[in-house]
Design an enzyme around this catalytic site. Structure first.
Site, PDB file in Angstrom:
ATOM      1  N   ASP A  85      -5.485  80.913  14.005  1.00  0.00           N
ATOM      2  CA  ASP A  85      -3.932  80.379  15.197  1.00  0.00           C
ATOM      3  C   ASP A  85      -3.260  82.098  15.027  1.00  0.00           C
ATOM      4  OD1 ASP A  85      -0.852  79.577  15.355  1.00  0.00           O
ATOM      5  OD2 ASP A  85      -0.661  79.159  13.553  1.00  0.00           O
ATOM      6  N   ASP A 144      -7.846  78.707   6.559  1.00  0.00           N
ATOM      7  CA  ASP A 144      -7.416  79.908   5.538  1.00  0.00           C
ATOM      8  C   ASP A 144      -7.125  79.613   3.801  1.00  0.00           C
ATOM      9  OD1 ASP A 144      -4.423  79.742   5.588  1.00  0.00           O
ATOM     10  OD2 ASP A 144      -3.977  80.762   6.518  1.00  0.00           O
ATOM     11  N   HIS A 165      -3.308  72.546  15.000  1.00  0.00           N
ATOM     12  CA  HIS A 165      -2.812  72.798  13.602  1.00  0.00           C
ATOM     13  C   HIS A 165      -2.311  71.576  13.016  1.00  0.00           C
ATOM     14  CE1 HIS A 165       0.715  74.305  14.651  1.00  0.00           C
ATOM     15  NE2 HIS A 165       0.494  75.218  15.258  1.00  0.00           N
ATOM     16  N   GLU A 222       1.615  76.611  23.516  1.00  0.00           N
ATOM     17  CA  GLU A 222       1.401  75.450  22.888  1.00  0.00           C
ATOM     18  C   GLU A 222       3.720  76.366  23.074  1.00  0.00           C
ATOM     19  OE1 GLU A 222       1.519  77.855  18.587  1.00  0.00           O
ATOM     20  OE2 GLU A 222       1.033  76.102  17.932  1.00  0.00           O
TER      21      GLU A 222
END
Ligand SMILES: [Zn+2]
Length: 378
Positions: free
Chosen positions: A269, A245, A214, A130
């Site tokens: 993540d 979340d 994401h 990433e």
């Protein structure tokens, strides 16, 4: 020989019956079909495929960027909340930090291949790189060590541990042009940490980019005359990761993405602070604070999550009204298929015996990783 009885989720739906392991693989699945409403009403164990998490930075106080034994600790931590396959995820960092992290991943893969009940771990399928080839305008919680994409750097890192995903910003100089060569070399390209326009994002998809990192977070947002990367993802994307979340993204935006992107799958993540108490932690080179169910930089920016995959599964069912079948697809099977792990993320004969057992409140009661019983934390 391990045998489990209950409601077993197979690729053809739930059966009431019995699952038998043959060493590290699934040996037999026997029973008769049962509908999901009956499964939810029953007190029998609910047996689903182990979770697959393609975006894991840390857990149990360790961060992949720490190198050394850290990744092994991360994999041993996440398996206790049901993750049986993961990608160790690196951050934007100087070259020497990245190669140290990759060496740690290689070490963790070696440790895991000698797995035992005492040191059970999520299978590490490789690395999600990433950054560092991302936009300095969309760093999120990443430190600014962004740089130009260099195939030699990628190949050198890949020789240490296999890179399965590369997150890049297509608008950064040279990146769009590099996508076909990356794809030809076997790398899967994801778009993210980016300020790309709708048009630039569409061009990156046309060039071979496969998914989004994401979704919604750290990317150009959808505005009705300027649809940005989010607009391009919703209009054209076939795969994307999403953090459920319920802190990073409003449930309505998650629902919109589920309607639009058939291959949308959940990631955590998660950071070192996952499965740990509130307090201060290290995220790559940054200090972060865990409090109120999140992890933040000093200025309040969300810096990864403390989400675990079992909680992601519960959030999908209990807050987003997904069926168990659909929640399992989005926490396991879709990601396994996307990454090319056809013998993971499903309960079928011959697949790895990666299995999560839940009670009727969807709390973990047992986890098996490649047939090994895990001391779970629920
Ligand atoms: Zn990120």
């Amino acid at each position: 020989m391990t045998a489990l009885e209950g409601h077993v989720l197979t690729p053809n739906g739930f059966i009431k019956g019995r699952l038998t392991f043959d060493g590290s693989r699934i040996g037999a699945v026997n029973g008769s079909p049962v509908d999901e409403a009956s499964v939810r009403e029953s007190a029998l164990p609910i047996i689903v495929p182990g979770f697959v998490d393609l975006h894991v930075h840390g857990g149990g106080g360790a961060d992949v960027m720490d190198g050394g034994e850290a990744t092994a600790v991360v994999a041993q931590t996440h398996v206790r909340t049901g993750t049986t396959l993961m990608l160790a995820t690196t951050m934007t960092a100087p070259a020497s930090d990245l190669s140290a992290a990759f060496s740690g991943v290689a070490q963790a893969i070696a440790v895991a291949s000698a797995a035992s009940a005492a040191r059970a771990a999520a299978h590490i399928f490789g690395v999600h790189l990433e950054g560092p080839y991302i936009s300095e305008e969309r760093l999120g919680a990443q430190p600014n060590f962004t740089r130009h994409l260099a195939m030699e750097e990628l190949q050198a890192l890949n020789a240490i541990s296999p890179i399965r995903l590369v997150t890049l910003a297509p608008e950064s100089s040279g990146n769009l042009e590099a996508i076909p060569a990356l794809v030809a070399a076997g790398y899967k390209v994801q778009l993210g940490h980016s300020n790309a326009s709708y048009e630039q994002t569409k061009a990156a998809l046309d060039a071979g980019a496969a998914g989004f990192t994401h979704l919604y977070n750290a990317m150009s947002a959808l505005q009705h005359r300027q649809p940005g990367m989010v607009g391009a993802a919703l209009a054209h994307g076939e795969h994307a990761e999403i953090i459920v979340d319920l802190l990073h993204i409003h449930p309505g935006a998650i629902r919109a993405a589920m309607r639009s992107i058939s291959g949308l799958y959940c990631v955590t993540d998660s950071t070192a602070a996952a499965n740990m108490p509130d307090g201060e932690y290290q995220l790559g080179r940054q200090r972060v604070t865990r409090c109120m169910g999140g992890v933040r930089l000093a200025d309040g920016t969300l810096a990864g999550s403390v989400l675990t995959m079992d909680q992601a599964f519960r959030n999908l069912v209990q807050h987003l009204d997904l069926s168990l079948v659909e929640a399992s697809r989005r926490t396991s099977t879709l990601a396994a298929d996307y990454i090319g792990a056809a013998d993971r993320g499903r309960i079928s004969v011959g697949a790895f015996a990666d299995v999560v057992v839940l009670d009727r409140n969807l709390m973990l009661t047992d986890v098996f990783a490649q047939g090994v019983a895990v001391a779970h934390s629920a």
